[in-house]
Structure formats: structure tokens, C-alpha cells
Write an enzyme that holds these catalytic residues in place. Structure first.
Site, PDB file in Angstrom:
ATOM      1  N   GLY A 101       1.768  -0.863   8.045  1.00 13.76           N
ATOM      2  CA  GLY A 101       0.486  -0.526   7.448  1.00 13.76           C
ATOM      3  C   GLY A 101      -0.606  -1.560   7.692  1.00 13.76           C
ATOM      4  O   GLY A 101      -1.712  -1.431   7.179  1.00 13.76           O
ATOM      5  N   GLY A 103      -1.918  -2.331  10.664  1.00 14.18           N
ATOM      6  CA  GLY A 103      -2.842  -1.942  11.731  1.00 14.18           C
ATOM      7  C   GLY A 103      -2.348  -2.156  13.154  1.00 14.18           C
ATOM      8  O   GLY A 103      -3.144  -2.192  14.083  1.00 14.18           O
ATOM      9  N   LYS A 104      -1.035  -2.250  13.338  1.00 11.59           N
ATOM     10  CA  LYS A 104      -0.491  -2.441  14.698  1.00 11.59           C
ATOM     11  C   LYS A 104      -0.774  -1.215  15.560  1.00 11.59           C
ATOM     12  O   LYS A 104      -1.335  -1.311  16.652  1.00 11.59           O
ATOM     13  CB  LYS A 104       1.039  -2.664  14.650  1.00 11.59           C
ATOM     14  CG  LYS A 104       1.472  -3.910  13.934  1.00 11.59           C
ATOM     15  CD  LYS A 104       2.975  -4.070  13.933  1.00 11.59           C
ATOM     16  CE  LYS A 104       3.720  -2.965  13.192  1.00 11.59           C
ATOM     17  NZ  LYS A 104       3.424  -2.878  11.762  1.00 11.59           N
ATOM     18  N   SER A 105      -0.365  -0.038  15.055  1.00  9.99           N
ATOM     19  CA  SER A 105      -0.538   1.180  15.852  1.00  9.99           C
ATOM     20  C   SER A 105      -2.020   1.496  16.011  1.00  9.99           C
ATOM     21  O   SER A 105      -2.447   1.991  17.058  1.00  9.99           O
ATOM     22  CB  SER A 105       0.176   2.360  15.186  1.00  9.99           C
ATOM     23  OG  SER A 105       1.533   2.045  15.038  1.00  9.99           O
ATOM     24  N   TYR A 106      -2.813   1.198  14.995  1.00  6.71           N
ATOM     25  CA  TYR A 106      -4.249   1.423  15.070  1.00  6.71           C
ATOM     26  C   TYR A 106      -4.832   0.586  16.213  1.00  6.71           C
ATOM     27  O   TYR A 106      -5.617   1.069  17.026  1.00  6.71           O
ATOM     28  CB  TYR A 106      -4.900   1.041  13.740  1.00  6.71           C
ATOM     29  CG  TYR A 106      -6.386   1.291  13.700  1.00  6.71           C
ATOM     30  CD1 TYR A 106      -6.902   2.510  13.280  1.00  6.71           C
ATOM     31  CD2 TYR A 106      -7.279   0.303  14.095  1.00  6.71           C
ATOM     32  CE1 TYR A 106      -8.272   2.749  13.252  1.00  6.71           C
ATOM     33  CE2 TYR A 106      -8.646   0.520  14.071  1.00  6.71           C
ATOM     34  CZ  TYR A 106      -9.143   1.745  13.649  1.00  6.71           C
ATOM     35  OH  TYR A 106     -10.491   1.972  13.626  1.00  6.71           O
ATOM     36  N   ASP A 257       4.234  -1.935  20.564  1.00  6.16           N
ATOM     37  CA  ASP A 257       3.897  -1.714  19.157  1.00  6.16           C
ATOM     38  C   ASP A 257       5.201  -1.902  18.374  1.00  6.16           C
ATOM     39  O   ASP A 257       6.086  -1.042  18.405  1.00  6.16           O
ATOM     40  CB  ASP A 257       3.345  -0.276  19.019  1.00  6.16           C
ATOM     41  CG  ASP A 257       2.905   0.052  17.603  1.00  6.16           C
ATOM     42  OD1 ASP A 257       2.941  -0.843  16.743  1.00  6.16           O
ATOM     43  OD2 ASP A 257       2.528   1.218  17.369  1.00  6.16           O
ATOM     44  N   GLY A 260       7.560  -2.523  11.663  1.00  5.11           N
ATOM     45  CA  GLY A 260       7.043  -3.366  10.579  1.00  5.11           C
ATOM     46  C   GLY A 260       7.875  -4.629  10.411  1.00  5.11           C
ATOM     47  O   GLY A 260       9.102  -4.573  10.383  1.00  5.11           O
TER      48      GLY A 260
HETATM   49  P1  ADP Z   1       1.106  -0.116  11.330  1.00  9.32           P
HETATM   50  O1  ADP Z   1       1.224   0.474  12.672  1.00  9.32           O
HETATM   51  O2  ADP Z   1       0.980  -1.611  11.367  1.00  9.32           O
HETATM   52  O3  ADP Z   1       2.182   0.299  10.399  1.00  9.32           O
HETATM   53  P2  ADP Z   1      -1.255   1.495  11.163  1.00  9.32           P
HETATM   54  O4  ADP Z   1      -1.897   1.089  12.427  1.00  9.32           O
HETATM   55  O5  ADP Z   1      -0.588   2.824  11.162  1.00  9.32           O
HETATM   56  O6  ADP Z   1      -0.245   0.374  10.660  1.00  9.32           O
HETATM   57  O7  ADP Z   1      -2.360   1.403  10.019  1.00  9.32           O
HETATM   58  C1  ADP Z   1      -2.149   1.881   8.712  1.00  9.32           C
HETATM   59  C2  ADP Z   1      -3.404   2.618   8.247  1.00  9.32           C
HETATM   60  O8  ADP Z   1      -4.509   1.721   8.227  1.00  9.32           O
HETATM   61  C3  ADP Z   1      -3.781   3.745   9.167  1.00  9.32           C
HETATM   62  O9  ADP Z   1      -4.268   4.813   8.393  1.00  9.32           O
HETATM   63  C4  ADP Z   1      -4.888   3.183   9.997  1.00  9.32           C
HETATM   64  O10 ADP Z   1      -5.784   4.178  10.443  1.00  9.32           O
HETATM   65  C5  ADP Z   1      -5.552   2.188   9.066  1.00  9.32           C
HETATM   66  N1  ADP Z   1      -6.072   1.045   9.793  1.00  9.32           N
HETATM   67  C6  ADP Z   1      -5.352   0.069  10.329  1.00  9.32           C
HETATM   68  N2  ADP Z   1      -6.129  -0.851  10.924  1.00  9.32           N
HETATM   69  C7  ADP Z   1      -7.394  -0.427  10.752  1.00  9.32           C
HETATM   70  C8  ADP Z   1      -8.674  -0.937  11.147  1.00  9.32           C
HETATM   71  N3  ADP Z   1      -8.779  -2.079  11.841  1.00  9.32           N
HETATM   72  N4  ADP Z   1      -9.757  -0.225  10.808  1.00  9.32           N
HETATM   73  C9  ADP Z   1      -9.642   0.915  10.124  1.00  9.32           C
HETATM   74  N5  ADP Z   1      -8.479   1.457   9.711  1.00  9.32           N
HETATM   75  C10 ADP Z   1      -7.361   0.790  10.022  1.00  9.32           C
HETATM   76 MG    MG Z   2       2.702   1.673  13.400  1.00  6.23          MG
END
Ligand code: ADP
Ligand code: MG
Length: 627
Positions: A101, A103-106, A257, A260
Site C-alpha cells: 500500500g 505505492g510500489k505498483s503505482y 515490483d 510488500g
Molecule cells: P503497493 O504496490 O506498494 O502495495 P499501490 O501502488 O497499490 O501499493 O498503492 C496503494 C494505493 O495508493 C493505490 O490505490 C494507489 O493508487 C495509491 N497510491 C500509491 N502511490 C500513490 C501516489 N504517489 N499518488 C497517488 N496515489 C498513490
Molecule cells: Mg503492489
């Protein structure tokens, strides 16, 4: 030598954090990131906090802030470098690390939309692919270069590798792939599909396909990528086709990617998922160990003790071996939450990222450099030959006397021979490495070449009529599984009627027994066998309707005879022989003898300049192929 570049990125507060009225404990200024420890009562934040310095600190907390770091900004800083490395012929890698959560995948892919890629906010992977094809189309217009791009996309879940771009052959096929090691190209995933792509839209289609296939079992929030590591790989080849021989560069770009990084909560791991969590931890724990060992190495912590890097302890680190401390320009992006509720995890991530800064890589251009030298020398020979021809033509004025030209020509030719020998000797070094590792030796006998193997082994006979090589499969102590290509077998055969696991060969102290699997057609010396069958020297084994193997079992007395008669050794310290006769020989003597054999053979190759022989041996799995 270059250090791994490290960036940290903080995202906005999410819904849950807002509902909990979380305090923001992350502050960024230029390259630094500061984290403040929340107070017990949660009202006041005290103290200056801990400050870490990175190559980049990206503040993506508030879009309205003048220091806001957008997806575009991150691509311009980090993605451009990846593309630059790729076009220069280097390997490159970007690894996203952080708790679920964060923001890795984001960052790597964009907002989690499964059926399309969000055009505006797309992440590094689509942007890098788009940039790659933009640059290709640009360069194709001017340079005499050809481009070849292939992509693959895999997921590591539960220490198993799944191809995200290939359909399963059948519902019962679990799709798990094996990781093997190529002597020259290093660890690779066997049978991973590679897709030739010629435009960004083709890659985009594959990314969408792969993202949709990433393991999705319902396990709380943010399931999409919580438990699995995903590696998107671009294999990018450039060939300059304006002269002979061709000059080419090959670069591999890994975009990773990770799952967690948070500590697994034991209350949420029940039944089958307990193992999965343990395995996920295994990959991440090993990643931690690898990074810590590499950081010690980079910081010169131990000058006396050799630091061991446990790459092989997990699939993830094994596949990323080159990217971590090896031949790659690598970037790590650590993503964090701004909220006090995630203090401990965020602090861990910041520490991890800080450690990664000490990793030193040694990227090199992956080209056929000697070919370039050869090409230049070849054109010089052509030029001098032309001059010589002109000089010998009666009545023609030439700039140099023919004696000078001849001398120059001879000099260039000898330079060419040196370049050729260098090229060949590096190929030969590889061959020697294989011979050393694979417990086999080569020797010349009359006009033939003899390959000796000290372990019981199988020789492929007529397995593939199109093949021009001979496959030798040695049987290590213990079990060797034989079958057609899937994920579990040690020896992969091709031919009709073969099962995935067709039979098992068990080598116990040099005695080899064949265990046919249920329903598998196995013949030994022409007779069908359904029960375990001990193999004897020279047995002909037919598996299925095509694959035929010849069983060879060097005995202790044969080995002894070879030593006594002064023939090249066939010894390996790992050999297990019941009579133990070879064990009495000193290791030093044997190694010395082996070395002499190798030198003799090297001289032979150099003398006779037989390209076929210099090309000897490519190895896949346990097979040694003599072409
Ligand atoms: P992870 O891959 O690390 O588990 P995600 O990339 O899925 O996390 O991010 C979790 C949530 O936070 C998603 O809904 C994503 O869209 C949001 N999010 C993450 N990073 C950002 C960012 N830099 N700006 C806006 N939203 C973000
Ligand atoms: Mg992810």
C-alpha cells in the site's frame, strides 16, 4: 564501478489513514527524507526526527505543492537513465521496495486499473516502453541500426515462478517454471515465454494481459500484488549492420515490483497460506541478507574475510543476481506512507534504502567488442590488398612501394590473428569452466575427441535427428527425474509418448536403478520394464516412442587404468565410488593433471584453429552438448 541509485517516494495519505486522523511524519527537503517518531498519546510530534539522505527524495504527498513529484518527473529522473543505459548496451534494473500500500505498483505501473493503463498517471514500466519505441523510431531514420525487442513478464509467488504472459497448457498444469543457470548468461527461467514486440501498443497489450493474470487470492486489502514479486523484463538488441562482421549490443532491463516488505502478521496466515507467507518472507529475507552483505562489501567492512552473498537462497535474489552487485545499472525506489500509523514499517524501509546506497555494481557494455576490432582490421586488410594490387600493376603510380605495403599487410594480418585468438580463447575459457564444473574432461584420441565423465551418465542417441550435437547427461548421486519439458525434471527429453515425469533414475554409490512411472513406456535393451530395473554398463534405454539413451558407467578399475596409463584424468572430488580407489589420489595431483590436459587441448585448438572445436560445449541443465 557505480553505486546503486536510491530514491525514496512518499505518497498522499490514503482513506484509512485519513479516517484514523493520522499525523504526517515524513518531510522531504531536496535529497533528504526526515521521519519523526509519533508520541505515545499521538497529539504532539517531538524532536527533530531521523534524517536520511538519498540520490532522490520524491515528495508526492500533495499535488498542489511546488515540490510535488509527479509520475512524469520520476520517469524523467529514473526512466531516462534506464533508457540511456539500454541504448548504450548496459543492463539496467529498477526495483520498487516498500510495505504493502506504499505505492510500489503505482510507481512502477500506475494506478491499479486492470483492463487498461491510465494514460495520464502511468508508471515507469509503460513510460520506459513508450520511450524505448519512440527512440527506436527516431534512430531508425538516421543510423544503420537494427533493433530487436523482446519482453517477458513473470511472477514469483510462494517461491514458484509463473509466466504472466502464457496460458496454462491444461487446467492441471500448475504452470510453475524452473530456474536454471546458463554458464555464460547466468540464472534464467526455463521455458519462460519471450514476446517479440515492435511497437508500444504491442507491449501495452502484454502488460495489461500480465497484470490481469497476477495472482489474486482474497487476502485483505490490496491483494493485487501484496504477496507476489513481479519482474517485467525487456531484452533489447541493437545490431549495426553497416559493415562486416556485425557489431551488436544486448541489454537486459529488469523492472521489478516487489511484494510488500512488512513483517507477516501470524494471525493472518492460516492453513496453506502459512507456507506462502514463509516463502514470501524467504525471498524478502534473502533480499535483505544479499543487500546487507553487498553493502558491507561496498563499504569495505571486512578486508580479511571473504563476504558470502547468498543469492541462491531464494528465487528472487538468484534471478536478480546481476542487478544486485553485478553487471547492471540499478536503481532502487523505496516507497513509503506519510502516516504515523506506519512509523515502524516506514523506518525499516528508510533504513533498508539507506543500506542499498552502499551497493557497488560493475556494469559493462554487453557487446561483441572483439568483433568490432576484427571488423576494423578486416577493412584495413582490404585496403592494403588493394594498394598491393595497384603497386604490382606495371606503369601505375602508387603512394607506397610494394615492399612497404606487404610489410604493413603482414602486420595487420598478425593483429587480426591476435584478435581472433583472443576471441577464441575467451570462448575456450568458458569451455574450461564447464569442464571444471561439470565433472567431464575432453581429450584427443587419434583423429577424434573423447569426452570422459567420471559419473554414471546417459548419452542421447537419435533423440533429435535435426540436432548436430551430442548430449551427455551425468547422473549425480541421488535421484534424477527424466521427462518432457515442464517444471520438475532434471533431464528434459523430446519425442512422442513422453510423460512430464517419465522415469526416475537413482544413483546410489554408482549403482543406478531406473524407476518407470505409471503409464510410461520404458524399454531397457529392447524389453519393456514396469518395475525398478538396475542398469548395467552399455544398456540401451528407450523412453516413449523416440527418445533413446545409452547408459555408460565408468568403473573404479577403468578410472585407475586411465591414471596408470597416463591418460587424462576423469576425476572429480564429488565422485562416489564404492571401492574408493580414486580417493587415494591426491587432489593436487589430479588437478595438476587436469590442468595439463586442458592446456594441451587449448594448444590443439589454437594450432589447428578448428572453429567447430572451439565452439565446443554449451550446457543447459545437466546436459553437456558437444557440437
Ligand atoms: P503497493 O504496490 O506498494 O502495495 P499501490 O501502488 O497499490 O501499493 O498503492 C496503494 C494505493 O495508493 C493505490 O490505490 C494507489 O493508487 C495509491 N497510491 C500509491 N502511490 C500513490 C501516489 N504517489 N499518488 C497517488 N496515489 C498513490
Ligand atoms: Mg503492489
Amino acid at each position: 564501478m557505480t553505486s546503486v541509485r536510491v530514491a525514496v517516494r512518499v505518497r498522499p495519505l490514503n482513506k484509512r489513514e485519513k479516517q484514523l486522523s493520522s499525523k504526517v511524519i515524513i518531510h522531504m527537503k531536496e535529497k533528504t527524507t526526515t521521519i519523526q517518531k509519533p508520541t505515545v498519546r499521538g497529539d504532539e510530534l517531538k524532536g527533530a526526527g531521523k534524517t536520511f539522505s538519498y540520490d532522490f527524495s520524491y515528495d508526492s504527498f500533495d499535488r498542489r505543492s511546488p515540490t510535488f513529484a509527479s509520475q512524469e518527473k520520476i520517469f524523467r529522473d529514473l526512466g531516462f537513465e534506464v533508457l540511456k543505459a539500454g541504448f548504450e548496451g548496459y543492463n539496467a534494473c529498477v526495483i520498487a521496495y516498500g510495505q504493502t500500500g506504499s505505492g510500489k505498483s503505482y510507481t512502477m505501473m500506475g494506478p491499479s486499473v486492470r483492463s487498461s493503463i491510465n494514460l495520464h498517471d502511468k508508471g515507469l514500466i509503460p513510460r520506459i516502453c513508450e520511450g524505448l519505441f519512440w527512440e527506436i523510431s527516431h534512430r531508425s531514420k538516421s543510423d544503420a541500426v537494427m533493433f530487436h525487442t523482446e519482453v517477458s513478464y513473470l511472477e514469483i509467488c510462494n517461491e514458484r515462478v509463473q509466466d504472466l504472459l502464457k496460458k496454462r497448457a491444461s487446467p492441471t498444469d500448475d504452470g510453475g517454471l524452473s530456474v536454471r543457470e546458463h554458464p555464460r548468461h547466468g540464472p534464467y527461467v526455463e521455458n519462460l515465454s519471450k514476446h517479440l514486440v515492435q511497437s508500444y501498443s504491442e507491449v501495452e497489450g502484454l502488460i495489461i494481459l500480465g497484470n490481469a493474470k497476477r495472482t489474486t487470492a482474497s487476502r485483505g486489502v490490496n491483494d493485487f500484488s501484496k504477496r507476489s514479486h513481479a519482474i517485467f523484463t525487456i531484452m533489447f538488441t541493437q545490431v549495426w549492420c553497416d559493415a562486416e562482421p556485425l557489431y551488436e549490443t544486448v541489454s537486459k532491463i529488469h523492472l521489478v515490483d516487489l511484494a510488500g516488505s512488512e513483517k507477516v502478521d501470524p494471525t493472518r496466515t492460516v492453513g496453506g497460506r502459512l507456507k506462502e507467507s514463509a516463502d514470501i518472507n524467504k525471498s524478502l529475507v534473502t533480499l535483505g541478507h544479499v543487500i546487507s552483505a553487498l553493502a558491507d562489501l561496498g563499504a569495505g567492512v571486512s578486508t580479511t574475510k571473504q563476504i558470502f552473498i547468498p543469492y541462491r537462497d531464494s528465487v528472487l535474489t538468484w534471478l536478480l543476481k546481476d542487478s544486485l552487485g553485478g553487471n547492471s545499472k540499478t536503481t532502487m525506489i523505496a516507497t513509503i506512507s506519510p502516516a504515523d500509523v506506519n512509523y515502524m514499517e516506514t523506518l525499516n524501509t528508510l533504513r533498508f534504502a539507506s543500506q542499498a546506497k552502499n551497493i557497488v555494481n560493475s556494469p559493462t557494455v554487453n557487446d561483441n567488442g572483439s568483433m568490432k576490432v576484427m571488423r576494423e582490421l578486416q577493412s584495413e586488410v582490404t585496403r592494403l590488398n588493394q594498394l598491393l594490387k595497384e603497386a604490382t600493376q606495371v606503369g601505375h603510380e602508387v603512394p607506397l612501394s610494394s615492399v612497404d605495403v606487404k610489410e604493413e599487410l603482414n602486420e595487420t594480418k598478425s593483429l587480426q590473428a591476435v584478435a581472433l585468438t583472443k576471441n577464441r580463447s575467451s570462448t575456450w575459457r568458458e569451455t574450461l569452466n564447464i569442464l571444471q564444473e561439470e565433472t567431464v574432461t575432453l581429450r584427443k584420441e587419434g583423429s577424434g575427441v573423447v569426452l570422459d565423465c567420471c559419473l554414471p551418465h546417459l548419452i542421447g542417441v537419435g533423440e533429435d535427428l535435426q540436432s548436430t550435437g551430442i548430449a551427455l547427461y551425468y547422473l549425480k548421486e541421488g535421484r534424477t527425474i527424466i521427462g518432457k519439458a515442464s517444471c520438475t525434471q532434471d533431464i528434459v527429453l523430446h519425442g512422442p509418448g513422453l510423460l512430464s515425469v517419465h522415469c526416475v533414475l537413482e544413483n546410489i554409490a554408482g549403482t543406478v536403478t531406473l524407476f518407470p512411472q505409471d503409464g510410461a513406456l520404458c524399454l531397457v535393451n529392447g524389453s519393456v520394464v514396469t518395475d525398478p530395473c538396475q542398469l548395467t554398463q552399455g544398456a540401451i534405454i528407450q523412453l516413449g516412442k523416440g527418445a533413446t539413451l545409452w547408459f555408460n558407467q565408468p568403473t573404479a578399475s577403468q578410472l585407475r587404468l586411465k591414471y596408470q596409463s597416463g591418460l587424462p584424468s576423469v576425476f572429480s572430488p564429488s565422485v562416489t565410488d564404492s571401492s574408493n580407489s580414486t580417493e587415494n589420489l591426491s587432489k593436487a595431483m589430479v588437478q595438476n593433471r587436469w590442468y595439463k590436459d586442458a592446456i594441451k587441448l587449448t594448444a590443439l585448438v589454437a594450432d589447428e584453429c578448428k572453429p567447430g572445436l572451439a565452439k565446443i560445449l554449451t550446457s543447459a541443465g545437466s546436459a553437456t552438448n558437444v557440437n
